[in-house]
Design an enzyme around this catalytic site. Structure first.
Site, PDB file in Angstrom:
ATOM      1  CG  LEU A 103      35.531 -27.607   7.301  1.00 21.46           C
ATOM      2  CD1 LEU A 103      36.037 -26.254   6.818  1.00 21.46           C
ATOM      3  CD2 LEU A 103      34.941 -27.476   8.692  1.00 21.46           C
ATOM      4  CG  ASP A 104      28.690 -29.097   7.517  1.00 24.55           C
ATOM      5  OD1 ASP A 104      28.256 -28.075   6.948  1.00 24.55           O
ATOM      6  OD2 ASP A 104      28.786 -29.194   8.754  1.00 24.55           O
ATOM      7  CG  MET A 105      27.127 -27.643   0.886  1.00 23.96           C
ATOM      8  SD  MET A 105      25.840 -28.430  -0.123  1.00 23.96           S
ATOM      9  CE  MET A 105      25.540 -27.149  -1.338  1.00 23.96           C
TER      10      MET A 105
END
Length: 237
Positions: A103-105
């Protein structure tokens, strides 16, 4: 018995099979003192396999947990920028687990973590078509036609993705809350889909992956998967 290196590394619980392939390609794996090559096989009972100069874990309890990832944390195990890592949120486990997928930041929500490489591969392998659902808050003009566009096949990063399932959860002035379900899980796929449709994502939260649902787990907290949840995922194989 000789097996492919990435499978051996994954089965040790050190990292996923995909991450192991990246390590081999980067020259970080050695077999009996020699740098390993992609496609190479080894026998874990006879050969000395090192990753970054360290022996593989000897095994132990298999761990399967669910984390509600907050914004601001990265899922990469090594971050050159020194940003907060999801492993910090599960340090009380006392054992090393790694994220299954990413999951991206700036995204949040369901993140499964484990030290079982085969289990991770079941979740991540494209052939298993594991459905992932994201609550997605978007803004933009003429929302209706753009939502219809999201339901059509798209080319993302030169790859034709399967049509997404898109449900409208709420509509508000200048935007909407959508439930977007995808099957490939490519890098930042939902964000790129929305951008291509002319929509800006303001919040993104993964709420389910395959048969596993985030439920009411609070942001930043984790829990172990139940035996039934583990079985449901393994049965997807």
């Amino acid at each position: 018995m000789a097996e492919r290196l990435q499978k051996i590394i994954s089965a040790s619980g050190l990292m996923s099979r995909r991450a192991a392939e990246d390590c081999i390609a980067a020259g970080r794996v050695t077999v009996n003192g020699e740098t390993a090559a992609m496609g190479q096989k080894a026998d874990p009972e006879k050969d000395r396999i090192l990753v970054d100069g360290r022996a593989l874990p000897s095994g132990g309890e298999k761990l399967y947990i669910m984390l509600n990832k907050p914004r601001g944390y990265v899922t990469t195990l090594k971050d050159e920028k020194g940003r907060k890592n999801v492993t910090q949120l599960v340090s009380e486990l006392g054992e090393r687990v790694y994220p299954v997928g990413r999951l991206d930041m700036y995204s949040e929500g369901l993140l499964i973590m484990t030290n079982d490489g085969d289990f991770a591969n079941t979740l991540m392998h494209p052939s298993h078509n594991m459905k992932k659902t994201y609550y997605t808050w978007v803004t933009g003009q003429d929302i209706g036609p753009k939502i219809e566009y999201l339901r059509e096949p798209m080319i993302i990063d030169d790859y034709t993705i399967r049509p997404a399932e898109v449900d409208i959860m709420d509509v508000f002035p200048g935007g909407a809350m959508l439930a977007i379900s995808i099957f490939e899980g490519r890098n930042r796929q939902v964000r790129k889909m929305c951008a291509q449709a002319g929509l800006k994502v303001t919040k993104l939260c993964r709420v389910s992956e395959g048969p596993i649902e985030l439920g009411d787990l609070k942001c930043g907290k984790w829990r172990r998967l139940t035996e039934q949840e583990i079985k449901l995922i393994k049965d997807e194989h």
